[in-house]
Write a protein that holds these residues in place. Structure first.
Motif, mmCIF file in Angstrom:
data_model
loop_
_atom_site.group_PDB
_atom_site.id
_atom_site.type_symbol
_atom_site.label_atom_id
_atom_site.label_comp_id
_atom_site.label_asym_id
_atom_site.label_seq_id
_atom_site.Cartn_x
_atom_site.Cartn_y
_atom_site.Cartn_z
ATOM 1 N N GLY A 158 -22.961 -33.789 49.583
ATOM 2 C CA GLY A 158 -23.980 -32.847 49.149
ATOM 3 C C GLY A 158 -23.798 -31.431 49.643
ATOM 4 O O GLY A 158 -24.600 -30.552 49.308
ATOM 5 N N GLU A 159 -22.744 -31.182 50.406
ATOM 6 C CA GLU A 159 -22.508 -29.841 50.947
ATOM 7 C C GLU A 159 -21.311 -29.197 50.250
ATOM 8 O O GLU A 159 -20.268 -29.837 50.053
ATOM 9 N N LEU A 160 -21.455 -27.937 49.903
ATOM 10 C CA LEU A 160 -20.355 -27.173 49.332
ATOM 11 C C LEU A 160 -19.366 -26.837 50.437
ATOM 12 O O LEU A 160 -19.731 -26.190 51.424
ATOM 13 N N ILE A 161 -18.108 -27.254 50.270
ATOM 14 C CA ILE A 161 -17.130 -27.044 51.333
ATOM 15 C C ILE A 161 -16.003 -26.096 50.945
ATOM 16 O O ILE A 161 -15.297 -25.586 51.826
ATOM 17 N N ASP A 162 -15.810 -25.860 49.639
ATOM 18 C CA ASP A 162 -14.682 -25.004 49.254
ATOM 19 C C ASP A 162 -14.890 -24.523 47.822
ATOM 20 O O ASP A 162 -15.618 -25.145 47.039
ATOM 21 N N GLU A 163 -14.236 -23.402 47.486
ATOM 22 C CA GLU A 163 -14.240 -22.869 46.123
ATOM 23 C C GLU A 163 -12.808 -22.515 45.727
ATOM 24 O O GLU A 163 -12.443 -21.337 45.630
ATOM 25 N N PRO A 164 -11.973 -23.516 45.484
ATOM 26 C CA PRO A 164 -10.571 -23.256 45.161
ATOM 27 C C PRO A 164 -10.378 -22.868 43.694
ATOM 28 O O PRO A 164 -11.274 -23.037 42.859
ATOM 29 N N ARG B 275 -12.236 -21.042 38.722
ATOM 30 C CA ARG B 275 -12.643 -21.379 40.081
ATOM 31 C C ARG B 275 -13.503 -22.637 40.058
ATOM 32 O O ARG B 275 -14.261 -22.867 39.119
ATOM 33 N N TYR B 276 -13.369 -23.442 41.105
ATOM 34 C CA TYR B 276 -14.088 -24.709 41.227
ATOM 35 C C TYR B 276 -14.949 -24.702 42.484
ATOM 36 O O TYR B 276 -14.796 -23.850 43.358
ATOM 37 N N ARG B 277 -15.834 -25.687 42.544
ATOM 38 C CA ARG B 277 -16.559 -25.957 43.780
ATOM 39 C C ARG B 277 -16.287 -27.403 44.185
ATOM 40 O O ARG B 277 -16.305 -28.302 43.340
ATOM 41 N N VAL B 278 -16.041 -27.613 45.467
ATOM 42 C CA VAL B 278 -15.787 -28.943 46.019
ATOM 43 C C VAL B 278 -16.955 -29.315 46.924
ATOM 44 O O VAL B 278 -17.350 -28.530 47.796
ATOM 45 N N SER C 132 -9.228 -15.590 37.974
ATOM 46 C CA SER C 132 -10.013 -16.308 38.988
ATOM 47 C C SER C 132 -11.470 -15.854 39.012
ATOM 48 O O SER C 132 -12.206 -16.214 39.922
ATOM 49 N N SER C 133 -11.890 -15.080 38.007
ATOM 50 C CA SER C 133 -13.265 -14.584 37.966
ATOM 51 C C SER C 133 -14.046 -15.304 36.869
ATOM 52 O O SER C 133 -13.568 -16.298 36.307
ATOM 53 N N HIS C 134 -15.240 -14.810 36.536
ATOM 54 C CA HIS C 134 -16.043 -15.495 35.529
ATOM 55 C C HIS C 134 -15.434 -15.323 34.135
ATOM 56 O O HIS C 134 -14.609 -14.428 33.894
ATOM 57 N N THR C 135 -15.826 -16.189 33.200
ATOM 58 C CA THR C 135 -15.206 -16.257 31.878
ATOM 59 C C THR C 135 -16.072 -15.680 30.771
ATOM 60 O O THR C 135 -15.715 -15.783 29.596
ATOM 61 N N SER C 136 -17.199 -15.080 31.103
ATOM 62 C CA SER C 136 -18.069 -14.492 30.092
ATOM 63 C C SER C 136 -17.301 -13.445 29.291
ATOM 64 O O SER C 136 -16.644 -12.572 29.851
ATOM 65 N N GLY C 137 -17.360 -13.544 27.956
ATOM 66 C CA GLY C 137 -16.710 -12.578 27.089
ATOM 67 C C GLY C 137 -15.273 -12.889 26.750
ATOM 68 O O GLY C 137 -14.681 -12.224 25.890
#
Length: 271
Positions: A102-108, A95-98, A30-35
């Protein structure tokens, strides 16, 4: 929740792109994918209702530096067979952003419950590919060595408008010594499908960045006295355009949490 033993296996350079996607799909990553799956191309994501897909396609075509398209799905189809085996775009990113109006409401970590039959997915080239090329040439990248997400900034460079989509270009920054900056221009020019050469080198104020220590996205890294800040167009730019367009609904990747494709970095080199 991140499972350390699974993440350790993924970080191993032998892991495949499919391994990474399945780890995200299961919730183990659920974290970043760098590397991760380091030989493979990663992509930024934008998912829109079909009613807005045509305008967004034109926006990408008009702004190829920040929005180089790697793939576009069929309407309602969560797979992208041209980019990888068994892709499920609804769950294969960590992880996504919803966005709503125009407003960020969730990061599922999964958007299957939000998916509808009129969704169209756009996968946009990511700087991780040219970073791979820079590292292969011996150019050190501080955010990579420190395990951080790259620093990203909104600028005063305006994108070309297409329908409802417009807004500032977002850039990513890597501090480099002058000789490495020159070499980096040469290396990244070979990869137009993943942002290509830098858009600016030097004083960040010239492109509207007030504080290099306060990125809008990602994590700050130290700029040493003998280094120049080098800025590349960034695939987070569509998120600024989505905010400006105020669409009723959209989904994007969370910055740094990409789709890992089956494409190989070297296959994207233009020369």
């Amino acid at each position: 929740m991140q499972h350390p033993e699974v993440l350790h296996e993924i970080v191993d350079g032998a892991s495949s792109a499919l391994d990474v996607r399945l780890a995200a799909r299961s919730g183990a990553l659920s974290s970043h994918t760098s590397g991760l799956a380091s030989a493979h191309v990663q992509g930024n994501l934008v998912v829109l209702p079909q009613a807005h897909a045509g305008d967004f396609l034109r926006f990408c075509q008009a702004n190829p530096k920040p929005c180089p398209l790697l793939g576009v799905s069929e309407v309602g189809d969560p797979s992208l067979p041209a980019l990888g085996k068994d892709i499920d775009i609804r769950a294969d990113l960590p992880r996504y952003r919803v966005w709503r109006h125009g407003e960020l409401i969730d990061e599922p970590c999964d958007v299957r419950a939000l998916w509808t039959d009129d969704m169209v997915s756009f996968v946009i080239g990511c700087s991780f590919t040219f970073e791979h090329a820079l590292l292969a040439e011996g150019i050190a990248l501080r955010h990579v060595s420190q395990g951080r997400n790259v620093a990203m900034y909104r600028t005063n460079i305006q994108t070309a408008r297409a329908g409802v989509f417009h807004g500032p270009m977002v850039v990513s920054m890597r501090p480099l010594r002058a000789a490495d900056a020159i070499r980096a221009v040469q290396i990244t020019s070979r990869f137009p499908a993943v942002h290509g050469a830098p858009v600016h080198i030097g004083d960040p104020a010239w492109i509207g960045i007030r504080s290099i220590g306060c990125p809008d996205y990602g994590e700050a890294v130290e700029l040493m006295p003998d280094e120049l800040p080098v800025f590349w167009a960034c695939g987070v730019t569509p998120q600024a355009a989505l905010a400006a367009a105020r669409l009723p609904f959209a989904i994007t990747h969370a910055p740094g949490a990409m789709l890992v494709t089956d494409l190989l970095h070297h296959r994207l080199a233009a020369f």
